[in-house]
Design a protein around this motif. Structure first.
Motif, PDB file in Angstrom:
ATOM      1  N   PRO A 287       0.813  -1.225   0.000  1.00 47.71           N
ATOM      2  CA  PRO A 287       0.000   0.000   0.000  1.00 47.71           C
ATOM      3  C   PRO A 287       0.842   1.269   0.000  1.00 47.71           C
ATOM      4  O   PRO A 287       1.792   1.396   0.767  1.00 47.71           O
ATOM      5  CB  PRO A 287      -0.827  -0.122   1.287  1.00 47.71           C
ATOM      6  CG  PRO A 287      -0.144  -1.131   2.108  1.00 47.71           C
ATOM      7  CD  PRO A 287       0.573  -2.047   1.187  1.00 47.71           C
ATOM      8  N   ARG A 288       0.494   2.181  -0.887  1.00 47.69           N
ATOM      9  CA  ARG A 288       1.216   3.448  -1.006  1.00 47.69           C
ATOM     10  C   ARG A 288       0.275   4.645  -0.922  1.00 47.69           C
ATOM     11  O   ARG A 288       0.719   5.774  -0.898  1.00 47.69           O
ATOM     12  CB  ARG A 288       1.926   3.515  -2.370  1.00 47.69           C
ATOM     13  CG  ARG A 288       2.993   2.479  -2.598  1.00 47.69           C
ATOM     14  CD  ARG A 288       4.254   2.809  -1.821  1.00 47.69           C
ATOM     15  NE  ARG A 288       5.295   1.826  -2.061  1.00 47.69           N
ATOM     16  CZ  ARG A 288       5.450   0.711  -1.359  1.00 47.69           C
ATOM     17  NH1 ARG A 288       4.627   0.441  -0.366  1.00 47.69           N
ATOM     18  NH2 ARG A 288       6.411  -0.142  -1.631  1.00 47.69           N
ATOM     19  N   MET A 289      -0.996   4.376  -0.972  1.00 43.85           N
ATOM     20  CA  MET A 289      -1.945   5.486  -1.163  1.00 43.85           C
ATOM     21  C   MET A 289      -2.923   5.650  -0.007  1.00 43.85           C
ATOM     22  O   MET A 289      -3.860   6.427  -0.107  1.00 43.85           O
ATOM     23  CB  MET A 289      -2.729   5.263  -2.459  1.00 43.85           C
ATOM     24  CG  MET A 289      -1.889   5.287  -3.710  1.00 43.85           C
ATOM     25  SD  MET A 289      -1.089   6.855  -3.987  1.00 43.85           S
ATOM     26  CE  MET A 289      -2.472   7.817  -4.546  1.00 43.85           C
ATOM     27  N   TRP A 291      -2.602   7.110   2.709  1.00 43.21           N
ATOM     28  CA  TRP A 291      -2.530   8.478   3.241  1.00 43.21           C
ATOM     29  C   TRP A 291      -3.622   9.361   2.667  1.00 43.21           C
ATOM     30  O   TRP A 291      -4.114  10.268   3.329  1.00 43.21           O
ATOM     31  CB  TRP A 291      -1.164   9.079   2.932  1.00 43.21           C
ATOM     32  CG  TRP A 291      -0.823   9.100   1.458  1.00 43.21           C
ATOM     33  CD1 TRP A 291      -0.252   8.100   0.744  1.00 43.21           C
ATOM     34  CD2 TRP A 291      -1.063  10.166   0.531  1.00 43.21           C
ATOM     35  NE1 TRP A 291      -0.130   8.459  -0.571  1.00 43.21           N
ATOM     36  CE2 TRP A 291      -0.616   9.729  -0.731  1.00 43.21           C
ATOM     37  CE3 TRP A 291      -1.611  11.442   0.646  1.00 43.21           C
ATOM     38  CZ2 TRP A 291      -0.695  10.523  -1.864  1.00 43.21           C
ATOM     39  CZ3 TRP A 291      -1.688  12.225  -0.493  1.00 43.21           C
ATOM     40  CH2 TRP A 291      -1.239  11.771  -1.729  1.00 43.21           C
ATOM     41  N   MET A 292      -3.998   9.082   1.434  1.00 43.93           N
ATOM     42  CA  MET A 292      -4.943   9.975   0.773  1.00 43.93           C
ATOM     43  C   MET A 292      -6.334   9.881   1.395  1.00 43.93           C
ATOM     44  O   MET A 292      -7.167  10.764   1.192  1.00 43.93           O
ATOM     45  CB  MET A 292      -5.010   9.598  -0.701  1.00 43.93           C
ATOM     46  CG  MET A 292      -5.412  10.740  -1.587  1.00 43.93           C
ATOM     47  SD  MET A 292      -5.031  10.418  -3.291  1.00 43.93           S
ATOM     48  CE  MET A 292      -6.156   9.121  -3.706  1.00 43.93           C
ATOM     49  N   ARG A 293      -6.602   8.793   2.112  1.00 41.87           N
ATOM     50  CA  ARG A 293      -7.945   8.577   2.643  1.00 41.87           C
ATOM     51  C   ARG A 293      -8.008   8.608   4.162  1.00 41.87           C
ATOM     52  O   ARG A 293      -9.114   8.638   4.703  1.00 41.87           O
ATOM     53  CB  ARG A 293      -8.481   7.223   2.169  1.00 41.87           C
ATOM     54  CG  ARG A 293      -8.468   7.009   0.654  1.00 41.87           C
ATOM     55  CD  ARG A 293      -9.293   8.036  -0.069  1.00 41.87           C
ATOM     56  NE  ARG A 293      -9.493   7.675  -1.460  1.00 41.87           N
ATOM     57  CZ  ARG A 293      -9.779   8.546  -2.414  1.00 41.87           C
ATOM     58  NH1 ARG A 293      -9.853   9.828  -2.144  1.00 41.87           N
ATOM     59  NH2 ARG A 293      -9.963   8.163  -3.648  1.00 41.87           N
ATOM     60  N   ILE A 294      -6.881   8.554   4.832  1.00 41.54           N
ATOM     61  CA  ILE A 294      -6.984   8.433   6.290  1.00 41.54           C
ATOM     62  C   ILE A 294      -7.296   9.775   6.929  1.00 41.54           C
ATOM     63  O   ILE A 294      -7.020  10.847   6.382  1.00 41.54           O
ATOM     64  CB  ILE A 294      -5.713   7.841   6.937  1.00 41.54           C
ATOM     65  CG1 ILE A 294      -4.492   8.663   6.577  1.00 41.54           C
ATOM     66  CG2 ILE A 294      -5.547   6.403   6.584  1.00 41.54           C
ATOM     67  CD1 ILE A 294      -3.333   8.352   7.457  1.00 41.54           C
ATOM     68  N   ARG A 295      -7.852   9.680   8.112  1.00 39.07           N
ATOM     69  CA  ARG A 295      -8.127  10.847   8.935  1.00 39.07           C
ATOM     70  C   ARG A 295      -7.484  10.608  10.289  1.00 39.07           C
ATOM     71  O   ARG A 295      -7.399   9.460  10.733  1.00 39.07           O
ATOM     72  CB  ARG A 295      -9.633  11.001   9.154  1.00 39.07           C
ATOM     73  CG  ARG A 295     -10.394  11.451   7.942  1.00 39.07           C
ATOM     74  CD  ARG A 295     -11.877  11.372   8.257  1.00 39.07           C
ATOM     75  NE  ARG A 295     -12.620  12.398   7.553  1.00 39.07           N
ATOM     76  CZ  ARG A 295     -13.065  12.278   6.318  1.00 39.07           C
ATOM     77  NH1 ARG A 295     -12.816  11.199   5.645  1.00 39.07           N
ATOM     78  NH2 ARG A 295     -13.750  13.255   5.754  1.00 39.07           N
ATOM     79  N   PRO A 296      -7.064  11.668  10.964  1.00 37.83           N
ATOM     80  CA  PRO A 296      -6.565  11.481  12.326  1.00 37.83           C
ATOM     81  C   PRO A 296      -7.715  11.139  13.258  1.00 37.83           C
ATOM     82  O   PRO A 296      -8.871  11.424  12.956  1.00 37.83           O
ATOM     83  CB  PRO A 296      -5.957  12.837  12.674  1.00 37.83           C
ATOM     84  CG  PRO A 296      -6.665  13.801  11.804  1.00 37.83           C
ATOM     85  CD  PRO A 296      -7.030  13.071  10.552  1.00 37.83           C
ATOM     86  N   ASP A 320       1.759   6.325  12.074  1.00 35.44           N
ATOM     87  CA  ASP A 320       0.340   6.292  12.346  1.00 35.44           C
ATOM     88  C   ASP A 320      -0.172   4.901  12.541  1.00 35.44           C
ATOM     89  O   ASP A 320      -0.217   4.116  11.609  1.00 35.44           O
ATOM     90  CB  ASP A 320      -0.402   7.014  11.235  1.00 35.44           C
ATOM     91  CG  ASP A 320      -0.300   8.467  11.526  1.00 35.44           C
ATOM     92  OD1 ASP A 320       0.567   9.082  10.921  1.00 35.44           O
ATOM     93  OD2 ASP A 320      -1.036   8.950  12.396  1.00 35.44           O
TER      94      ASP A 320
ATOM     95  N   GLU B 149      -5.497   2.754  -5.196  1.00 45.02           N
ATOM     96  CA  GLU B 149      -5.525   1.684  -4.200  1.00 45.02           C
ATOM     97  C   GLU B 149      -6.779   1.756  -3.343  1.00 45.02           C
ATOM     98  O   GLU B 149      -6.714   1.624  -2.131  1.00 45.02           O
ATOM     99  CB  GLU B 149      -4.250   1.710  -3.348  1.00 45.02           C
ATOM    100  CG  GLU B 149      -3.004   1.498  -4.187  1.00 45.02           C
ATOM    101  CD  GLU B 149      -1.714   1.687  -3.414  1.00 45.02           C
ATOM    102  OE1 GLU B 149      -1.772   1.772  -2.186  1.00 45.02           O
ATOM    103  OE2 GLU B 149      -0.648   1.743  -4.047  1.00 45.02           O
ATOM    104  N   TRP B 263      -1.989  17.213   6.619  1.00 46.81           N
ATOM    105  CA  TRP B 263      -1.724  16.144   7.574  1.00 46.81           C
ATOM    106  C   TRP B 263      -1.539  14.824   6.830  1.00 46.81           C
ATOM    107  O   TRP B 263      -0.615  14.057   7.090  1.00 46.81           O
ATOM    108  CB  TRP B 263      -2.892  16.054   8.563  1.00 46.81           C
ATOM    109  CG  TRP B 263      -2.699  15.028   9.623  1.00 46.81           C
ATOM    110  CD1 TRP B 263      -2.031  15.183  10.810  1.00 46.81           C
ATOM    111  CD2 TRP B 263      -3.167  13.671   9.599  1.00 46.81           C
ATOM    112  NE1 TRP B 263      -2.075  14.008  11.517  1.00 46.81           N
ATOM    113  CE2 TRP B 263      -2.765  13.061  10.803  1.00 46.81           C
ATOM    114  CE3 TRP B 263      -3.894  12.918   8.684  1.00 46.81           C
ATOM    115  CZ2 TRP B 263      -3.054  11.739  11.114  1.00 46.81           C
ATOM    116  CZ3 TRP B 263      -4.187  11.597   8.990  1.00 46.81           C
ATOM    117  CH2 TRP B 263      -3.763  11.024  10.197  1.00 46.81           C
TER     118      TRP B 263
END
Lengths: 388, 281
Positions: A287-289, A291-296, A320, B149, B263
């Motif tokens: 997985p490389r992507m 980050w584009m969907r995560i939220r804190p 994270d 992805e 972030w």
């Protein structure tokens, strides 16, 4: 232009400039359009009971579902049209058509009504772009939004979050309309091909975002905590369980930022698995992507990154836990590498720093990227000095 | 989940029907995602281990799939048997596509038979089918985009009702793991030749016999300004090249969204640093 050909049939019955209209108008096609017909009385004196305005006809065409009806007094106010007359050919005729005004006698010199149709469409679209930014326009679009007219996000973990139309350019003729999802902050191609002919400029680049600034209760918040998590990871369940079912048990959602989204986000991120095992990020295909969907998990975490996009507390060891619990295991494995042990008493960091230095020296980065990393490199070099 | 009536099922033309059950099944509407499972694979009982507990009337269903069903089989049971045969075929299919017999699917991938990613910035990346669970009758099939992805719902409700277990949770990931040359680029237009790059891949040949020139090219595309060391694909920093959409109001970024995106990008940079460290100097 398929629209033009479709037009020919209804034009005869609905267009006020066509004489037969007066005969047919008594049939009355809809109550809601009657009001508008009355409003325009001053302009179309000859057809006071016109059943369907050009605008409501245009908005009812297949593929025009995303358009809202622009109030006629908005179009009649010249201030709202500033600059548009340079962009629309046959301005006067197009205005007459959109507003259902009886054309002047000399308008017969325009050979083809379809040319004016195209102009009227462009005019209406550009006015629409401006109108949807007004209070009335936003309200009209909010009603459509809540009715689900614009559809929902195709992304599985957005859990069917409703989307809004969005242009990629404010100039017409460049790109078709796209759909903006407030949950993943991304844009999508409309599922149906009937929207392929709709210009994105008719909605504009600003509308989607002003919309969610205005209706904050519709905007998902930028943080998300796994509903079942009390700090513990339950990764095997995460892609399977559904957030929607949990919302009822929880306290009402509050975003401490009053100017931010006030809706509970659908924050799940897809985790690729092979036979139930997560694909390691160390794999080439890992997985490389995400980050584009995560939220804190909490809004405070957003403040850990400064305005330049760097961690304020630049601890490389932090990571994270939200996305990959296995990162920690990866890290520990690294410590068993004898070569890296030999490099420094701090095996992981040492190797990392040395690698960083060579990396930054060797790679040719773009100027912006280099600027971003420069301060970090300096910091790393200082650390090396300390170690030596 | 494929709960179709018999009348529905018999829409395939008669000539197809007389051919074989599998080719009839593949040609019927809504089954475009499936590929053909070789008969030898089905006939090898080892490949079907455990499926007899999942499927009722297992033996008859298997006979139906392989066109060995006795003609005197009770007509009134055919309807329910058809459902079981579909279930059995689906479950065999899920096992088949993760074997090395990728060729059938490869063609479907290149032709974008599974559709293209709806995300605008993925620029029409062909998708691959994926299940969210390997247990049948739980979740419908989703589509995985190798570029962003992420997983998406099929556009058409016809495909939205296919059981995800017929494709399994592992297939796209295993595919990209075995054939890294198929990994899509993270930016720029979708490269049709990348899909075509797999033409030479024969089942069983594996990724090791990949044309080195093609691999070199793929690597160049993947890591711009790479250090020239090693001859494998380096994907540590590909995420840096991914495009993303930035919401703007009159040209200005929206505060809270911009904050979230910063972030997220910081999380990305951290991962890139971590992966570059693993690559070693």
């Amino acid at each position: 232009m398929s629209r033009r050909s479709q037009q020919q049939a209804p034009v005869d019955t609905n267009q006020p400039e066509v004489p037969e209209d007066e005969l047919l108008s008594a049939t009355g096609e809809g109550d809601e359009v009657m009001e508008e017909a009355e409003e325009q009385e001053g302009y179309t004196s000859s057809t006071p009971t016109s059943s369907l305005t050009w605008i409501s006809w245009f908005c009812s065409l297949p593929g025009h579902d995303y358009f809202c009806e622009v109030a006629e007094d908005f179009i009649e106010d010249d201030f709202n049209l500033t600059g548009l007359n340079a962009m629309v050919p046959f301005w006067k005729e197009a205005m007459e058509m959109v507003l259902d005004v009886e054309p002047d006698e000399d308008s017969a010199k325009i050979p083809d009504v379809s040319i004016v149709e195209a102009s009227a469409e462009l005019l209406y679209g550009l006015v629409h772009q401006r109108y949807v930014l007004t209070r009335a326009g936003l309200h009209a679009m909010a009603e459509k939004y809540e009715a689900g007219v614009f559809g929902s996000c195709p992304r599985v973990y957005c859990m069917g979050c409703n989307v809004v139309p969005c242009g990629r350019s404010d100039l017409p003729g460049l790109d078709t309309v796209k759909l903006f999802c407030p949950n993943c902050n991304d844009i999508y191609v409309p599922a149906s091909s009937r929207f392929q002919g709709v210009d994105g400029a008719f909605f504009g680049t600003t509308f989607a975002h002003l919309f969610f600034q205005t209706y904050r209760e519709l905007m998902p918040a930028p943080f998300w905590k796994h509903p079942s998590s009390s700090g513990s990871l339950s990764p095997s369940l995460s892609p399977r369980s559904v957030t929607g079912s949990n919302s009822s048990q929880q306290a009402p959602f509050v975003n401490p930022n009053p100017h931010g989204g006030q809706k509970r986000a659908a924050g799940k991120v897809y985790v690729p698995r092979i036979y139930g095992f997560k694909v390691s990020e160390r794999a080439k295909s890992g997985p490389r992507m995400q980050w584009m969907r995560i939220r804190p998990e909490s809004p405070e975490e957003l403040d850990e990154v400064d305005w330049r996009g760097r961690w304020i507390d630049d601890e490389e060891d932090q990571y994270d836990d939200g996305i990959d619990g296995e990162a920690e295991e990866d890290r520990r494995m690294e410590d068993f590498d004898p070569v890296r042990h030999a490099l420094s008493p701090m095996p992981y960091r040492g190797a990392h720093i040395l690698h960083r230095i060579t990396q930054t020296m060797m790679t040719t980065m773009t100027t912006t990227k280099r600027k971003k990393k420069r301060s970090r490199r300096r910091l790393l070099l200082e650390e090396v000095d300390v170690m030596l | 989940m494929l709960r179709r009536t018999v009348e529905d099922a018999s829409t395939g033309s008669d000539s197809d029907y007389s051919n074989s059950w599998i080719s009839w099944f593949l040609s019927s509407k809504g089954n475009e995602y499936f590929c053909e499972v070789e008969e030898d694979y089905i006939l090898d009982r080892f490949n079907l281990t455990g499926l007899n507990t999942e499927v009722q009337n297992y033996t008859q269903a298997l006979d139906l799939i392989t066109d060995n069903l006795d003609d005197d089989f009770q007509e009134e049971l055919r309807g329910s048997l058809d459902i079981q045969a579909r279930l059995l075929y689906g479950l065999i299919h899920a096992r088949w596509i993760v074997t090395c017999a990728w060729t059938g699917q490869d063609d479907k991938y290149k032709k974008a038979d599974f559709g293209r990613c709806p995300r605008v910035l993925c620029q029409g990346q062909p998708l691959l089918p994926i299940g969210l669970t390997d247990v049948p009758y739980e979740k419908s099939v989703k589509l995985y985009c190798g570029r962003c992805e992420d997983i998406y719902s099929p556009k058409s409700s016809r495909h939205g009702s296919i059981d995800g277990a017929y494709f399994g949770t592992s297939f796209p990931h295993l595919l990209y793991l075995v054939y890294p040359s198929l990994l899509p680029l993270k930016s720029g237009p979708t490269d049709p030749t990348r899909g075509a790059g797999a033409v030479g891949l024969v089942p069983g040949a594996g990724a090791t016999v990949d044309d080195p020139r093609r691999r070199g090219r793929a690597r160049e595309e993947l890591v711009e300004g790479s250090d020239g060391l090693g001859d494998t694909i380096n994907t540590a920093a590909v995420a840096l090249r991914a495009e993303r959409y930035r919401p703007r109001i009159f040209g200005f970024q929206v505060n809270e969204v911009a904050k979230l995106q910063r972030w997220q990008e910081a999380v990305r940079d951290r991962q890139v640093a971590r992966l570059e460290a693993l690559e070693g100097p």
